[in-house]
Design a protein around this motif. Structure first.
Motif, PDB file in Angstrom:
ATOM      1  N   VAL A 175      36.217  52.303  46.995  1.00 31.84           N
ATOM      2  CA  VAL A 175      37.077  51.522  46.103  1.00 31.84           C
ATOM      3  C   VAL A 175      36.515  50.110  46.083  1.00 31.84           C
ATOM      4  O   VAL A 175      36.106  49.568  47.107  1.00 31.84           O
ATOM      5  CB  VAL A 175      38.539  51.540  46.610  1.00 31.84           C
ATOM      6  CG1 VAL A 175      39.404  50.566  45.843  1.00 31.84           C
ATOM      7  CG2 VAL A 175      39.102  52.955  46.519  1.00 31.84           C
ATOM      8  N   GLN A 176      36.468  49.500  44.886  1.00 30.94           N
ATOM      9  CA  GLN A 176      35.953  48.139  44.735  1.00 30.94           C
ATOM     10  C   GLN A 176      37.101  47.206  44.384  1.00 30.94           C
ATOM     11  O   GLN A 176      38.085  47.621  43.777  1.00 30.94           O
ATOM     12  CB  GLN A 176      34.927  48.076  43.601  1.00 30.94           C
ATOM     13  CG  GLN A 176      33.780  49.033  43.740  1.00 30.94           C
ATOM     14  CD  GLN A 176      32.979  49.108  42.452  1.00 30.94           C
ATOM     15  OE1 GLN A 176      32.770  48.116  41.771  1.00 30.94           O
ATOM     16  NE2 GLN A 176      32.537  50.300  42.110  1.00 30.94           N
ATOM     17  N   ARG A 177      36.938  45.956  44.740  1.00 32.70           N
ATOM     18  CA  ARG A 177      37.893  44.919  44.350  1.00 32.70           C
ATOM     19  C   ARG A 177      37.103  43.837  43.639  1.00 32.70           C
ATOM     20  O   ARG A 177      36.097  43.367  44.163  1.00 32.70           O
ATOM     21  CB  ARG A 177      38.606  44.361  45.575  1.00 32.70           C
ATOM     22  CG  ARG A 177      39.613  45.345  46.129  1.00 32.70           C
ATOM     23  CD  ARG A 177      40.206  44.895  47.458  1.00 32.70           C
ATOM     24  NE  ARG A 177      41.347  45.686  47.894  1.00 32.70           N
ATOM     25  CZ  ARG A 177      41.346  46.970  48.161  1.00 32.70           C
ATOM     26  NH1 ARG A 177      40.260  47.657  47.991  1.00 32.70           N
ATOM     27  NH2 ARG A 177      42.429  47.601  48.576  1.00 32.70           N
ATOM     28  N   ARG A 178      37.552  43.473  42.431  1.00 30.30           N
ATOM     29  CA  ARG A 178      36.847  42.460  41.649  1.00 30.30           C
ATOM     30  C   ARG A 178      37.837  41.741  40.753  1.00 30.30           C
ATOM     31  O   ARG A 178      38.587  42.389  40.016  1.00 30.30           O
ATOM     32  CB  ARG A 178      35.751  43.114  40.806  1.00 30.30           C
ATOM     33  CG  ARG A 178      34.819  42.104  40.203  1.00 30.30           C
ATOM     34  CD  ARG A 178      33.668  42.775  39.458  1.00 30.30           C
ATOM     35  NE  ARG A 178      33.700  42.210  38.132  1.00 30.30           N
ATOM     36  CZ  ARG A 178      33.918  42.856  37.017  1.00 30.30           C
ATOM     37  NH1 ARG A 178      34.074  44.135  37.031  1.00 30.30           N
ATOM     38  NH2 ARG A 178      33.945  42.231  35.872  1.00 30.30           N
ATOM     39  N   ASP A 179      37.840  40.434  40.802  1.00 31.15           N
ATOM     40  CA  ASP A 179      38.701  39.606  39.950  1.00 31.15           C
ATOM     41  C   ASP A 179      40.162  40.045  40.019  1.00 31.15           C
ATOM     42  O   ASP A 179      40.848  40.091  38.996  1.00 31.15           O
ATOM     43  CB  ASP A 179      38.206  39.639  38.492  1.00 31.15           C
ATOM     44  CG  ASP A 179      36.789  39.115  38.340  1.00 31.15           C
ATOM     45  OD1 ASP A 179      36.391  38.237  39.141  1.00 31.15           O
ATOM     46  OD2 ASP A 179      36.069  39.573  37.439  1.00 31.15           O
ATOM     47  N   GLY A 180      40.617  40.420  41.212  1.00 29.44           N
ATOM     48  CA  GLY A 180      42.004  40.840  41.388  1.00 29.44           C
ATOM     49  C   GLY A 180      42.264  42.289  41.032  1.00 29.44           C
ATOM     50  O   GLY A 180      43.370  42.795  41.240  1.00 29.44           O
ATOM     51  N   MET A 181      41.271  42.969  40.486  1.00 27.74           N
ATOM     52  CA  MET A 181      41.437  44.384  40.132  1.00 27.74           C
ATOM     53  C   MET A 181      41.068  45.266  41.322  1.00 27.74           C
ATOM     54  O   MET A 181      40.213  44.913  42.125  1.00 27.74           O
ATOM     55  CB  MET A 181      40.536  44.766  38.949  1.00 27.74           C
ATOM     56  CG  MET A 181      40.884  44.098  37.652  1.00 27.74           C
ATOM     57  SD  MET A 181      39.825  44.660  36.288  1.00 27.74           S
ATOM     58  CE  MET A 181      38.217  44.085  36.784  1.00 27.74           C
ATOM     59  N   VAL A 182      41.697  46.426  41.399  1.00 28.60           N
ATOM     60  CA  VAL A 182      41.323  47.451  42.363  1.00 28.60           C
ATOM     61  C   VAL A 182      40.753  48.601  41.538  1.00 28.60           C
ATOM     62  O   VAL A 182      41.440  49.156  40.671  1.00 28.60           O
ATOM     63  CB  VAL A 182      42.538  47.917  43.193  1.00 28.60           C
ATOM     64  CG1 VAL A 182      42.129  49.025  44.153  1.00 28.60           C
ATOM     65  CG2 VAL A 182      43.157  46.737  43.945  1.00 28.60           C
ATOM     66  N   ILE A 183      39.483  48.943  41.793  1.00 27.51           N
ATOM     67  CA  ILE A 183      38.753  49.897  40.965  1.00 27.51           C
ATOM     68  C   ILE A 183      38.387  51.106  41.827  1.00 27.51           C
ATOM     69  O   ILE A 183      37.558  51.006  42.733  1.00 27.51           O
ATOM     70  CB  ILE A 183      37.480  49.245  40.375  1.00 27.51           C
ATOM     71  CG1 ILE A 183      37.853  47.978  39.598  1.00 27.51           C
ATOM     72  CG2 ILE A 183      36.715  50.231  39.526  1.00 27.51           C
ATOM     73  CD1 ILE A 183      36.671  47.077  39.284  1.00 27.51           C
ATOM     74  N   ALA A 184      39.008  52.255  41.541  1.00 31.30           N
ATOM     75  CA  ALA A 184      38.762  53.479  42.306  1.00 31.30           C
ATOM     76  C   ALA A 184      37.964  54.468  41.456  1.00 31.30           C
ATOM     77  O   ALA A 184      38.466  54.967  40.444  1.00 31.30           O
ATOM     78  CB  ALA A 184      40.091  54.106  42.726  1.00 31.30           C
ATOM     79  N   PRO A 185      36.709  54.771  41.835  1.00 32.75           N
ATOM     80  CA  PRO A 185      35.911  55.745  41.096  1.00 32.75           C
ATOM     81  C   PRO A 185      36.516  57.151  41.191  1.00 32.75           C
ATOM     82  O   PRO A 185      36.946  57.567  42.261  1.00 32.75           O
ATOM     83  CB  PRO A 185      34.548  55.709  41.788  1.00 32.75           C
ATOM     84  CG  PRO A 185      34.536  54.444  42.575  1.00 32.75           C
ATOM     85  CD  PRO A 185      35.962  54.173  42.940  1.00 32.75           C
TER      86      PRO A 185
END
Length: 187
Positions: free
Chosen positions: A80-90
């Motif tokens: 899981v990535q975190r970027r610019d306040g977003m949580v991004i789960a592939p």
């Protein structure tokens, strides 16, 4: 009969044909009768090691090449990535031709700047409300709604100010790189 064993004959035939050998030529080189080789290729004779070894030697392949590959693990084990306040789960494997993600967007008062890149994007709002700006026109996509657009159109996406939004997003590989790793080209 085991499904893997059933594939040996057709794979053997394909290997022989791709090497440009006739049934008679390969049988002679491997020291067996053409009828034995024919029965092996058609699955009418059990593929024994003593028959397969000379054939694979003559074809320049391994016995493993006659068996189907082991099934790959279908589970997605990406971080899981975190970027610019977003949580991004592939949600897809890294080599998948289409990339899917569950993205949680934090609430924002204003839309981020628009950008453009090659590809198409499809999104589905799982919860919350998404502000989708396309060509300077704002659309609010509600929970249970979907949107699709050409990413060469100037666009930005964010949750509205009233709370976070959880979204399923599908991208091409180029779109994935832009949306999950880097900035989009300003419009």
């Amino acid at each position: 009969m085991d499904a893997a064993l059933e594939q040996i004959g057709p794979r053997l035939r394909a290997a022989r044909r791709s090497s440009g050998l006739t049934l008679d030529e390969l049988a002679e080189r491997a020291g067996m009768s053409p009828s034995t080789l024919s029965r092996l290729e058609s699955g009418k004779r059990q593929a024994a090691l003593e028959l397969l070894l000379p054939l694979t030697r003559e074809l320049g392949i391994r016995i493993d090449d006659l068996l189907p590959p082991a099934p790959a693990d279908p589970r997605v084990h990406r971080r899981v990535q975190r970027r610019d306040g977003m949580v991004i789960a592939p949600l897809t494997l890294e080599q998948a031709p289409v990339r899917a993600f569950k993205i949680v967007h934090p609430p924002r008062v204003e839309a981020p700047p628009s950008g453009v890149h090659d590809g198409y994007e499809w999104l589905y709002v799982l919860s919350g409300r998404v502000r989708l700006v396309l060509d300077d026109r704002e659309h609010v996509v509600e929970q249970g709604e979907a949107a699709e657009f050409d990413t060469r159109t100037p666009h930005s996406m964010s949750a509205t100010a009233d709370g976070p939004a959880e979204v399923l997003s599908i991208f091409s590989p180029a779109g994935e790189r832009i949306h999950t790793h880097g900035e989009v080209e300003p419009a």
